[in-house]
Design an enzyme around this catalytic site. Sequence first.
Site, mmCIF file in Angstrom:
data_model
loop_
_atom_site.group_PDB
_atom_site.id
_atom_site.type_symbol
_atom_site.label_atom_id
_atom_site.label_comp_id
_atom_site.label_asym_id
_atom_site.label_seq_id
_atom_site.Cartn_x
_atom_site.Cartn_y
_atom_site.Cartn_z
ATOM 1 N N ALA A 140 7.464 6.667 -6.995
ATOM 2 C CA ALA A 140 8.404 5.580 -6.793
ATOM 3 C C ALA A 140 8.487 5.355 -5.417
ATOM 4 O O ALA A 140 9.373 4.403 -4.691
ATOM 5 C CB ALA A 140 9.874 6.153 -7.380
ATOM 6 N N ASP A 189 5.162 10.930 5.950
ATOM 7 C CA ASP A 189 5.673 11.592 4.873
ATOM 8 C C ASP A 189 6.093 13.013 5.217
ATOM 9 O O ASP A 189 6.974 13.310 5.041
ATOM 10 C CB ASP A 189 5.137 11.425 3.645
ATOM 11 C CG ASP A 189 4.744 9.701 3.104
ATOM 12 O OD1 ASP A 189 5.550 8.945 3.723
ATOM 13 O OD2 ASP A 189 4.259 9.413 2.326
HETATM 14 C C1 GLA Z 1 2.796 5.359 1.788
HETATM 15 C C2 GLA Z 1 1.962 6.415 2.792
HETATM 16 C C3 GLA Z 1 2.660 6.621 4.023
HETATM 17 C C4 GLA Z 1 2.965 5.105 4.730
HETATM 18 C C5 GLA Z 1 3.595 4.337 3.745
HETATM 19 C C6 GLA Z 1 3.608 2.864 4.124
HETATM 20 O O1 GLA Z 1 4.004 5.831 1.512
HETATM 21 O O2 GLA Z 1 2.144 7.719 1.986
HETATM 22 O O3 GLA Z 1 1.995 7.444 4.859
HETATM 23 O O4 GLA Z 1 1.670 4.797 5.206
HETATM 24 O O5 GLA Z 1 2.917 4.345 2.501
HETATM 25 O O6 GLA Z 1 4.345 2.723 5.336
#
Ligand code: GLA
Length: 401
Positions: A140, A189
Amino acid sequence: MTTPGQLEGDAALLRCAEEHLSAFRDRYGQEEGVRCFFAPGRVNLMGAHLDYNGGPVMPAAVDRGTLVAVRPRADQRLRFASSSEDGGLELDLAGELPPRSGRWVDYPLGVLIELSKRPMADGVPQGVDVLFGGNLPVGAGLSSSASICVGTALALDRIWNLGRTPLELVHAALGAERSFVGVQCGIMDPYAVGLARSGHLLWLDCKDASSQHLPIDASRVTIGVADSGVRRELARGAFNQRVAECRRAFEALRVHHPADCLRDVPWEVFETHRAELDPEVARRAEHVLREVQRTFEARDALLGGDLVPLGRKMTEAHVSLRELFAVSCAELDALVDAAVECPGVLGSRLTGAGFGGCVVILLECGSEEELRRRLSASYEARFPHPLRIDFYSGGSGPREL
Ligand code: GLA
């Protein structure tokens, strides 16, 4: 300050933890001696697709996440199981660790491998029974993979008394995804999950990994997360394609200006040499360079206590993600368009990689129920997915429950 959304989130989490402990008992026998750890998911308010371009990002934790219930064993066996996914893993910690399997256990196994790269004080650690669960939807855009990795790192660190710092746990999580699972993810993340602080956004400069906690006034605004229910199998491939396109832009532009990452290419250099780039690649680069600028402006607005421009930047970011970066879809566009029409909403955009998943909405406190009503009605009239909306005020970081 504790907000109604936060209380709801805490109560839901405690209920979920109780169910999780009972699932632990069902799987492994009585639950005596079990400890339960939590790692949140995250939303990103500004800095879309900037982490792998060395730019700044502004994520916050949500009060939903991964639960890791762990109980030490008398021997040196380790067992991983999940309350929602099939298949698990059983191994002898004194023996060789297995290779990547392509299944969910690669995430916690990758963390175990990362933690084992540094000697553990007592040699081979004590065996453990581990059950993963929680209330974070997978796919999600709320970073379930960083959440399971940080949660594993925290749980094993505490059970084995490794004494690693939060940053070391973040790096164990990042290393697991990059070296073992094999995803070339950016740093946002695991940092967002591992360093989250209640009532704050994280300011993370992905060029040098410097960070700062920015308070968000929970008496004035709340963060809504609306889940479109759309899950796209193709998202990973499309994400990798965006990473490659940004890389191409960077390689072409650095010839004209020394730079360590796309974020460092001055706008004038891009403008002058734009025609040399493939038009699609140029649009990706334009998004990145404008989003860097917007993200700094959003931070200044937040620090100055002016949340209106912050919301406006979020909505501008969505337009750029739709038009220039091409990672939106009809469902996400409909949610953002409807959200910004609701009273009290300051801004909205897709969060995570895009192609489905969630939108994030910044709104004034007190506007939650009206937003929920209007958004659900307009969305469910157009699309065959029920809409889920939660409200947060910047969730807490990983912890033992
Ligand atoms: C995904 C990747 C993150 C980031 C986002 C876009 O969630 O896991 O590292 O690059 O896309 O901002």
